[in-house]
Design an enzyme around this catalytic site. Sequence first.
Site: not given
Ligand code: GP9
Ligand code: MN
Length: 648
Positions: A252, A297, A413, A473
């Site tokens: 992530e 994501t 995240h 990303h």
């Molecule tokens: C949420 C996770 C995060 O389930 O996949 O998504 P993002 O905020 O990075 O798009």
């Molecule tokens: Mn993400």
Amino acid sequence: MKKIFSNKMSFFLLAVVLVWAKTYASYFMEFNLGVKGGFQQFLLFLNPFSAIIVFLGLALFAKGRISAAIILIMDAVMTLILYANILFYRFFDDFLTFSNFIQRDNLSNMQDGVFDIMNFHDVIYFLDFLILIAIMIWRPEIKAFKMSKKMASLVIVSGLALFMINLGLAEKDRPDLLSRTFDRNYIVKYLGPYNFTVYNGIETAKSESQRAYATSDDLTTAKNYTSAHYAEPNPEYFGVGKGKNIIKIHLESFQSFLIDYKLNGEEVTPFLNKLARGEENMTYFDNFFHQTGQGKTADSELSLDNSLFGLPEGAAFMTRGQNTYQSLPAILNQKEGYTSAVFHGDYKSFWNRDQIYKQFGVDKFYDAGYYNMKNENLINLGLKDKEFFSESMPMLQSLKQPFYAHLLTLTNHYPFILNEQDASLDRGTTGDSTVDGYFQTARYLDEALEQFINDLKASGLYDDSIIMIYGDHNGISENHNRAMAEVQGKEITPYQNMQNQRVPLMLHIPGKEGGVNHTYGGMIDVMPTLLHLQGIDQRNYINFGTDLFSKEHDQTVALRNGDFITPKYTSVDNTIYDTASGNTLEPNEQTKNIKERVEQQLKLSDQVLYQDLLRFHDLEDFKKVNPSLYHYGNKNSEEGSKSQKEGQ
Ligand code: GP9
Ligand code: MN
């Protein structure tokens, strides 16, 4: 008392309060909205009002009994919306959308059990209706109900104004709520079920109208482009991974600048650094870029499994969740008998995964419902990565082989918070809390990954699987340029910002030696690469990318905003730079051609999604995925113990 119900305004206000009360009660009794903190509590209290005032307010333009009757009809409409959502939520842990009606699969699954999920206490959702009817019978004054048009308009305007205030406050707490949508749960939490239904109706109508006039001819241009763009497989790699499991690990928000970065002399990600040096037979692509837009994501998942770009606005996962896809999980299943599974420690409705995975042909979806989501296991958006990986291991081992498994981490995240006991690295010292926390959560992710790779080895899966690791990303946006300049020791110019959009891609291919591969590529190139590793020729699919190992691979990487990078040129906001030095260059014939090609590629990919063109793409050896065959349960449900896809 008599007076209270004898004028139109008081009858209206009573109806507003009654509908609000049952809606507010339902938040606590029926839904799991994840409300955190006083501000969100306040929004929860406020959010039913705007729609209720506007819906019921429409009745104020009529007179006498008719106006009371319209109030009742509007109340009935809202009761239907609320109660249908309550029942649907009891069944699927999700809110009802118009697509559910178009597609009907979920609704028909529900038909048999609908009476079982009704409760005695459900009468409270109809009480208001009974009270209002009683008043209508009891108060003859209703015949004389009157109100000036001006007053009625004022009520509607105040309902709309309240909506704008509600939305403004919601966007303060959750920026881009409506443009990116994220999760149906969020829309209901911030705006209430009635506004959610209206919003969903508008979105569905928009996407249906774009779809309606498309014909198979519209597919031809896209098909011509992808056929002409096709890159021959490299015989050294073609088919080398045939029959091997594929384990795809999502890091992530992980950017490549973290690789080999030292914070106060200490490596931030020592394990990933080892992998990036080619240890464990990993091939590290150091010129790989994310191509995501607002869908973040979700866009990365879309591109990796479909070789399509995310959309210029919003997330295709949300707005094109009903499209026909010819996705990697379905192709691997039909051509090579693979079972596919996604593992993620967040709830299944986020990014509409529970719908779109069915279109992709994902057999099993292990979402938060399969994990131990107790409070101390959670941080940032969901389950902590170490817990996630260790709980995933037995589920992964239970899959029928060969499998295509996708594990999505979450701890690294935004806002990049970590409890002290989980932190093994000091925070950064830039004073920007996002950037400073990023190093700690990245270290935590690195440790979690190392533990998982060790577990894979111990289980014997490692040697027999293609392991793919990728960053989805950027984690640090341009809003943090000041701190990033300190971190990287150079100014974050537009050119440097493009450099920072690199995310790692690593591939462990059994029988192949690791090392660093400098090929330029992006997420749309992954599906063709994996297909060719399986010995499946990518030629006939509508793939916008090309195989990274192919000698003919196209090294132009288009970003979602139209910027691009090649080994020679970088284009940001129409300024051309020399990729190696960062010096600006005058645009030339070559850069103009590349720009045109990039624009065409993005436009055609958008058309495929907007017009749902893959529904016209018949392939001899591929059967259209039937989403109604897929059911995603949780660890307590029947589906949890048996295979989730019917007939498997
Ligand atoms: C949420 C996770 C995060 O389930 O996949 O998504 P993002 O905020 O990075 O798009
Ligand atoms: Mn993400």
